[in-house]
Motif scaffolding. Structure first.
Motif, mmCIF file in Angstrom:
data_model
loop_
_atom_site.group_PDB
_atom_site.id
_atom_site.type_symbol
_atom_site.label_atom_id
_atom_site.label_comp_id
_atom_site.label_asym_id
_atom_site.label_seq_id
_atom_site.Cartn_x
_atom_site.Cartn_y
_atom_site.Cartn_z
ATOM 1 N N ALA A 71 -2.657 -7.020 -3.384
ATOM 2 C CA ALA A 71 -2.048 -6.032 -4.017
ATOM 3 C C ALA A 71 -1.262 -4.723 -3.392
ATOM 4 O O ALA A 71 -0.199 -4.439 -3.625
ATOM 5 C CB ALA A 71 -3.035 -5.494 -5.124
ATOM 6 N N ALA A 72 -1.986 -4.404 -2.274
ATOM 7 C CA ALA A 72 -1.607 -3.296 -1.562
ATOM 8 C C ALA A 72 -0.483 -3.597 -0.712
ATOM 9 O O ALA A 72 0.556 -2.752 -0.769
ATOM 10 C CB ALA A 72 -2.929 -2.850 -0.672
ATOM 11 N N GLU A 73 -0.220 -4.718 -0.253
ATOM 12 C CA GLU A 73 0.805 -5.283 0.459
ATOM 13 C C GLU A 73 2.050 -5.469 -0.562
ATOM 14 O O GLU A 73 3.218 -4.886 -0.184
ATOM 15 C CB GLU A 73 0.673 -6.506 1.096
ATOM 16 C CG GLU A 73 -0.297 -6.439 2.156
ATOM 17 C CD GLU A 73 -0.877 -7.966 2.520
ATOM 18 O OE1 GLU A 73 -1.419 -7.994 3.685
ATOM 19 O OE2 GLU A 73 -0.640 -8.886 1.813
ATOM 20 N N ILE A 74 1.965 -5.790 -1.760
ATOM 21 C CA ILE A 74 3.031 -5.453 -2.675
ATOM 22 C C ILE A 74 3.314 -4.297 -3.098
ATOM 23 O O ILE A 74 4.752 -3.774 -2.764
ATOM 24 C CB ILE A 74 2.633 -6.251 -3.957
ATOM 25 C CG1 ILE A 74 2.247 -7.598 -3.932
ATOM 26 C CG2 ILE A 74 3.601 -6.084 -5.095
ATOM 27 C CD1 ILE A 74 1.477 -8.535 -5.086
ATOM 28 N N GLY A 75 2.414 -3.247 -2.971
ATOM 29 C CA GLY A 75 2.917 -1.793 -3.109
ATOM 30 C C GLY A 75 3.569 -1.300 -2.081
ATOM 31 O O GLY A 75 4.667 -0.582 -2.084
ATOM 32 N N HIS A 76 3.233 -1.711 -0.806
ATOM 33 C CA HIS A 76 3.990 -1.515 0.542
ATOM 34 C C HIS A 76 5.325 -1.918 0.408
ATOM 35 O O HIS A 76 6.287 -0.934 0.751
ATOM 36 C CB HIS A 76 3.312 -1.772 1.642
ATOM 37 C CG HIS A 76 2.135 -1.089 2.266
ATOM 38 N ND1 HIS A 76 2.315 -0.142 3.402
ATOM 39 C CD2 HIS A 76 0.886 -0.869 1.674
ATOM 40 C CE1 HIS A 76 1.157 0.381 3.687
ATOM 41 N NE2 HIS A 76 0.045 -0.048 2.604
ATOM 42 N N LYS A 77 5.584 -3.006 0.270
ATOM 43 C CA LYS A 77 6.876 -3.807 0.004
ATOM 44 C C LYS A 77 7.936 -3.020 -0.955
ATOM 45 O O LYS A 77 9.187 -2.740 -0.510
ATOM 46 C CB LYS A 77 6.718 -5.259 -0.175
ATOM 47 C CG LYS A 77 7.800 -6.067 -0.182
ATOM 48 C CD LYS A 77 7.370 -7.363 -0.287
ATOM 49 C CE LYS A 77 8.841 -8.569 0.051
ATOM 50 N NZ LYS A 77 8.349 -9.704 0.246
ATOM 51 N N ALA A 78 7.124 -2.793 -1.887
ATOM 52 C CA ALA A 78 8.160 -2.103 -3.005
ATOM 53 C C ALA A 78 8.556 -0.829 -2.670
ATOM 54 O O ALA A 78 9.813 -0.254 -3.045
ATOM 55 C CB ALA A 78 7.108 -1.878 -4.388
ATOM 56 N N VAL A 79 7.572 -0.034 -1.873
ATOM 57 C CA VAL A 79 8.325 1.465 -1.403
ATOM 58 C C VAL A 79 9.127 0.895 -0.494
ATOM 59 O O VAL A 79 10.401 1.738 -0.460
ATOM 60 C CB VAL A 79 7.023 2.142 -0.891
ATOM 61 C CG1 VAL A 79 7.619 3.416 -0.135
ATOM 62 C CG2 VAL A 79 6.128 2.453 -1.845
ATOM 63 N N VAL A 80 9.152 0.290 0.448
ATOM 64 C CA VAL A 80 10.023 0.025 1.667
ATOM 65 C C VAL A 80 11.287 -0.407 1.206
ATOM 66 O O VAL A 80 12.464 0.328 1.844
ATOM 67 C CB VAL A 80 9.182 -0.862 2.664
ATOM 68 C CG1 VAL A 80 10.357 -1.369 3.662
ATOM 69 C CG2 VAL A 80 8.098 -0.313 3.379
ATOM 70 N N GLN A 81 11.487 -1.254 0.241
ATOM 71 C CA GLN A 81 12.765 -1.794 -0.159
ATOM 72 C C GLN A 81 13.540 -0.612 -0.796
ATOM 73 O O GLN A 81 14.788 -0.478 -0.594
ATOM 74 C CB GLN A 81 12.745 -3.249 -0.916
ATOM 75 C CG GLN A 81 12.011 -3.144 -2.130
ATOM 76 C CD GLN A 81 12.080 -4.108 -2.979
ATOM 77 O OE1 GLN A 81 11.820 -5.229 -2.457
ATOM 78 N NE2 GLN A 81 12.081 -4.170 -4.399
#
Length: 335
Positions: A71-81
């Motif tokens: 879940a944390a990785e999805i959060g990171h990815k959403a911010v970066v994009q």
């Protein structure tokens, strides 16, 4: 098909504790003095500063898989994009808002880990999670909107600013995310050979260096985009919007040793990942000056009359691979 969460997420579900308790859990996981009221109040930017806004969605099964991503990785990815789009305008990200649609059986642990991942990544940019919305739904959908500030009187780094004679520059890796996706498709997350962990991480948790877009704009860049849909696809958009051609230097974008090894291991031409793979969120721009700090020269801009050839070439030849991500690929009707 119903969303299935991995066993590592235990405890009550959002349906069991309710919307308001779930929101409180999000606030605890990603605290911000701006988050928690009816709307976020952001400070006035400095004089002669403009506001930049963008939004992106991640849909389970299309943009991420729960058997691959934490879940944390999805959060990171959403911010970066989202922040890559802000940076590609030459602006500084300052805040995000999160809209989340989740099934009732979603574990609260998953929601709080997602929020924590968002909070961790925005903190890298000295930004914060400023608010959002939570609703029930059949599928897990993560939508993030980002706000940035564009300081000074210089123009934004738009797609129509490339000019003949300029250099094409890039900051970040190209092809790593696509290679990681190929490895995940072959092995799943847990069985990827250890030597390719960096490639898998590049897909699951893409990373950009905060501030590169601001640096490029201050150093005189004239246009910029990020590699989200594929190198050729994104640069074609920039070239066509600017009415120019772009010739990439093969030696500057050639697959490195890690990509080459992964290609040999999977039996895939690594040039496919470099030319068509997206989601690296590498910043790519044009400039008449030296490459800005953190950027490298990967090609040149030239005159190109519409209809006289491809908008983007590699060593003056049409690229060997040129497709990219398309949310709605065209379907050719059967005869």
């Amino acid at each position: 098909m119903a969303t299935e969460y991995p066993d590592r997420y235990t405890g009550p579900t959002v349906a069991e504790i309710g919307e308001h308790a779930t929101i409180r859990a999000i606030l605890d996981a990603a605290p911000s003095h701006r988050n928690g009221d009816d709307a976020a109040v952001l400070p006035m930017p400095n004089p002669n500063t403009r506001t930049v806004v963008t939004t992106d969605m991640l849909v389970e099964g299309r943009h991420f898989r729960l058997d691959w991503s934490r879940a944390a990785e999805i959060g990171h990815k959403a911010v970066v994009q989202n922040f890559a789009d802000i940076e590609a305008m030459g602006a500084r990200p300052v805040a995000v808002v999160l809209a989340l649609s989740a099934p009732g059986h979603t574990p609260v642990d998953f929601i709080t880990e997602l929020a924590r991942g968002i909070g961790e990544r925005v903190a890298d940019y000295s930004a914060d999670l400023a608010g959002g919305d939570l609703t029930g739904g059949e599928h897990l959908v993560v939508s993030v909107s980002a706000i940035g500030h564009l300081g000074g009187s210089m123009p934004a780094l738009t797609l129509d600013g490339a000019r003949p004679g300029q250099a094409v520059v890039a900051a970040g890796r190209i092809g790593y995310s696509a290679a990681g996706l190929a490895l995940l498709r072959r092995y799943g997350r847990d069985d990827v050979p250890a030597e390719f962990t960096e490639l898998v991480r590049a897909h699951l948790i893409p990373a950009t260096a905060p501030g590169r877009g601001v640096i490029a704009r201050a150093a005189g860049a004239s246009s910029m985009t990020d590699n989200s849909d594929g190198l050729i696809t994104d640069l074609e958009t920039l070239a066509r919007r600017s009415g120019v051609g772009i010739d990439l230097a093969g030696v500057a974008i050639a697959p490195d040793e890690l990509l080459t090894a992964a290609g040999r291991h999977l039996g895939i031409d690594p040039w496919t990942w470099v030319l068509t793979g997206g989601e690296d969120h590498t910043l790519m721009g044009t400039t008449s000056k030296d490459a800005p700090s953190g950027f490298r020269v990967i090609g040149a801009v030239h005159r190109n009359r519409p209809g006289t050839g491809p908008a983007v070439t590699v060593d003056s030849e049409p690229p060997a691979h040129s497709t990219g991500w398309d949310s709605f690929p065209r379907r050719v009707p059967s005869p």
